[in-house]
Design a protein around this motif. Structure first.
Motif, mmCIF file in Angstrom:
data_model
loop_
_atom_site.group_PDB
_atom_site.id
_atom_site.type_symbol
_atom_site.label_atom_id
_atom_site.label_comp_id
_atom_site.label_asym_id
_atom_site.label_seq_id
_atom_site.Cartn_x
_atom_site.Cartn_y
_atom_site.Cartn_z
ATOM 1 N N SER A 50 -1.063 8.498 -5.803
ATOM 2 C CA SER A 50 -1.932 8.840 -4.668
ATOM 3 C C SER A 50 -3.412 8.818 -5.030
ATOM 4 C CB SER A 50 -1.566 10.230 -4.121
ATOM 5 O OG SER A 50 -1.674 11.194 -5.160
ATOM 6 N N ASN A 51 -3.726 8.815 -6.345
ATOM 7 C CA ASN A 51 -5.123 8.837 -6.775
ATOM 8 C C ASN A 51 -5.783 7.465 -6.737
ATOM 9 O OD1 ASN A 51 -3.376 8.130 -9.038
ATOM 10 N ND2 ASN A 51 -5.259 8.115 -10.266
ATOM 11 N N LEU A 70 0.899 3.948 -3.126
ATOM 12 C CA LEU A 70 0.431 5.315 -2.883
ATOM 13 C C LEU A 70 1.564 6.338 -2.990
ATOM 14 C CD1 LEU A 70 -2.146 4.794 0.008
ATOM 15 C CD2 LEU A 70 -2.543 4.951 -2.453
ATOM 16 N N LYS A 71 2.782 5.878 -2.787
ATOM 17 C CA LYS A 71 3.938 6.767 -2.939
ATOM 18 C C LYS A 71 4.069 7.218 -4.393
ATOM 19 C CE LYS A 71 7.958 4.824 -2.819
ATOM 20 N NZ LYS A 71 9.121 4.066 -2.290
ATOM 21 N N VAL A 129 0.848 -1.204 0.000
ATOM 22 C CA VAL A 129 0.000 0.000 0.000
ATOM 23 C C VAL A 129 0.878 1.247 0.000
ATOM 24 C CG1 VAL A 129 -1.700 1.323 1.305
ATOM 25 C CG2 VAL A 129 -1.906 -1.159 1.164
ATOM 26 N N GLU A 130 1.873 1.262 0.878
ATOM 27 C CA GLU A 130 2.790 2.405 0.954
ATOM 28 C C GLU A 130 3.528 2.600 -0.363
ATOM 29 O OE1 GLU A 130 5.346 1.624 4.231
ATOM 30 O OE2 GLU A 130 3.709 1.580 5.706
ATOM 31 N N GLU A 150 -7.345 4.237 -5.185
ATOM 32 C CA GLU A 150 -7.958 3.820 -3.923
ATOM 33 C C GLU A 150 -7.861 2.293 -3.816
ATOM 34 O OE1 GLU A 150 -12.167 4.110 -1.448
ATOM 35 O OE2 GLU A 150 -11.763 5.516 -3.092
ATOM 36 N N ILE A 151 -7.212 1.830 -2.765
ATOM 37 C CA ILE A 151 -6.981 0.392 -2.584
ATOM 38 C C ILE A 151 -8.057 -0.191 -1.676
ATOM 39 C CG2 ILE A 151 -5.366 -1.358 -1.759
ATOM 40 C CD1 ILE A 151 -3.117 0.699 -2.364
#
Length: 435
Positions: free
Chosen positions: A200-201, A196-197, A192-193, A203-204
Motif C-alpha cells: 500500500s506504500n 496495492l493489495k 494497480v489493485e 505510489e503508482i
C-alpha cells in the motif's frame, strides 16, 4: 475459417481511417493480412476492436514519460532532493529499454540542470541516478526516493516479485527510503489493485487502462455486438499457442490482463494474443523477433523503399524493375519468390556504375552486408555482374536504356553556382497587387 479479404469502398475507407489510430505503424496490407485470419462475418468486429487499440511510438512514449515524471518531481520540488530511477527486471527487458527515452525528456533534463547548478557539479556528472545496480548506491549518495521504472504494467506480478526480494527490502531500509514510486507509461487497473493489495506504500504514476472486455461493454457505441467480439477473442485465442504445453493458450493475455497495447519495440504478452500470436497465425504486432525481422525484409523488398533514391537519380525505377524482372536467371520459381528484389538489383547496378564501394552502397540503400550479398547473388544469376563483381555489358545496356528515359528536368541542378550562398536578397516590388 480464414478467408480472402474482399475489397470495397467502405472497407478501404475504414482501413484508411485506422492508420492514424495505429500511428502509421503498419501498412494497409498488414491489416488486411491480419483480418484474413478471421471469417468474413467477423471482420467488421475486428475492425471495431482495432479502433481502440493503442500503439505507442518512440516520440509518444517520451511525451508520456515527460508528463508522468513531472508529476513525481512536483512532489519533490527541491531539485537537490536526489532521486534513484530503478529499471527493474532483467537487463534488456522493457524496464531497461525505457531509460533512454526517459533520460531525454524535458522533465529529467531540466531537473538535472537545476540540481547541478545548485550542487555546483560538473556537467559530465549525473545528479539523479538511473541504474539497475541499486546495491552500489550508499547512504552517502543522499537519495530521497526511488522510482521503479517500466514501460507497461499488465498484471503487476513482475513488480511484486521484484519488490519482495530480501536484498531490495534491506537496501531500502538501510537507505531510509520511505517514498517509493512505480512509473510506467500505462498500467492496467487490475495490476494497480494487485500491487496495492500487497504494498500500500507504493505510489503508482501511470496512465490507467481497463480490461478490454469491460471496455467494449461500456463503449457499446463503438461495437455492433459486444458479445460477438468477446466470442471471437476467446475462439481464436484458444487456438493460438503462446506458451509451452500444457497451458499453451492465454486467449486474454498473460494474467488475463485483456490489454490492447503495443510499443514501437514490441508487444507485451498481456495484450490479446490475436494481435501478436504466431505459429500459423498472421500477427499484426508480432512479439517473436524472427517474425519482426522477416517483416523488415519484406519492407525493404517493397518497391517504395527505393523510390526516394530513384527520384533523386531521375530514373524510372518501375521501368528498370520491369527490364530486370524479364531477364532469366535459371532459378526455381520458389527461390525467386523468396528473393523478389529486382528493384534492389537495378539500384545496385546504378550505384556500382557510379564507382561506389560496398560500405557506401550499404549506407545509401540502408541494407546490411548480408542483405546486399543477396542482391549481388541475384545480379550474378541475371548475368548483370561478373564473378569479380564487375558490371557486365548487359548491365550497362540496361542503364543506357534507362538513361534515355531519364526525365529532362532534374530535381536540382547542382552546379557550383546554384550551390553558392547568394549575397543578393531579392524583394519583389509588389505582392498580390499590393506595393
Amino acid at each position: 475459417m480464414p478467408h480472402d479479404f474482399q475489397w470495397s469502398k467502405g472497407k478501404a475507407k475504414k482501413i484508411e481511417l485506422l492508420l492514424p489510430r495505429l500511428k502509421y505503424s503498419v501498412y494497409p496490407t498488414n491489416i488486411v493480412q491480419w483480418l484474413e485470419n478471421f471469417e468474413k462475418d467477423e471482420v467488421e468486429h475486428m475492425i471495431d476492436l482495432l479502433r481502440v487499440f493503442e500503439y505507442i511510438p518512440f516520440n509518444e512514449l517520451m511525451f508520456r514519460l515527460d508528463i508522468l515524471l513531472n508529476v513525481i518531481f512536483k512532489k519533490f520540488p527541491n531539485a537537490e532532493d536526489r532521486i534513484l530511477i530503478y529499471p527493474y527486471g532483467k537487463v534488456g527487458k522493457s524496464g531497461t529499454l525505457v531509460t533512454y527515452p526517459l533520460r531525454n525528456t524535458k522533465a529529467f533534463k531540466k531537473r538535472e540542470s537545476e540540481a547541478k547548478k545548485m550542487s555546483k557539479l560538473s556537467k559530465n556528472v549525473d545528479y539523479n541516478i538511473i541504474t539497475h545496480d541499486y546495491e552500489k548506491i550508499t547512504i552517502l549518495d543522499n537519495v530521497k526516493c526511488v522510482i521503479f521504472l517500466d514501460d507497461f504494467v499488465g498484471s503487476g506480478d513482475t513488480f511484486i516479485k521484484e519488490y519482495r526480494k530480501p536484498d531490495l527490502k534491506n537496501w531500502l531500509k538501510e537507505m531510509k527510503i520511505s517514498k517509493v514510486f512505480l512509473l510506467a507509461s500505462i498500467v492496467m487497473e487490475s495490476a494497480v489493485e494487485n500491487i496495492l493489495k500487497h504494498f500500500s506504500n507504493v505510489e503508482i504514476v501511470a496512465e490507467r487502462r481497463k480490461k478490454i472486455l469491460p471496455t467494449i461493454t461500456a463503449a457499446k457505441f463503438l461495437f455492433s455486438d459486444t458479445k460477438k467480439v468477446e466470442d471471437i477473442v476467446r475462439k481464436y485465442g484458444n487456438s493460438i499457442p503462446v506458451k509451452p504445453p500444457p497451458n499453451q493458450y492465454t486467449p486474454l493475455g498473460y494474467g488475463e490482463s485483456e490489454s490492447l497495447v503495443s510499443f514501437f519495440y514490441g508487444t507485451p504478452n498481456n495484450t490479446l494474443p490475436i494481435f501478436w500470436g504466431d505459429s500459423k497465425w498472421k500477427p499484426l504486432f508480432p512479439r517473436r523477433s524472427e517474425t519482426k525481422m522477416d517483416r523488415a525484409k519484406i519492407i525493404k523488398r517493397d518497391i517504395k523503399y527505393y523510390l526516394s533514391l530513384f527520384d533523386k537519380i531521375g530514373y524510372d525505377l518501375l521501368e528498370g524493375e520491369r527490364i530486370v524482372g524479364s531477364l532469366p536467371d535459371g532459378r526455381t520459381d520458389r527461390f525467386k519468390e523468396k528473393n523478389q528484389q529486382n528493384h534492389a538489383v537495378i539500384t545496385l547496378i546504378y550505384l556500382m556504375y557510379l564507382g561506389l564501394d560496398t560500405l557506401i552502397i550499404c549506407q545509401i540503400i540502408g541494407l546490411t552486408r548480408e542483405e546486399l550479398n543477396t542482391v549481388y547473388k541475384e545480379c550474378r544469376a541475371k548475368k548483370l555482374i561478373s564473378t569479380g563483381n564487375e558490371l557486365t555489358f548487359k548491365a550497362r545496356s540496361i542503364l543506357q536504356q534507362l538513361q534515355k528515359k531519364k526525365r529532362k528536368d532534374s530535381i536540382r541542378n547542382e552546379t557550383k553556382y546554384n550551390l553558392e550562398i547568394k549575397k543578393i536578397l531579392y524583394l519583389p516590388r509588389s505582392i498580390n497587387g499590393n506595393t
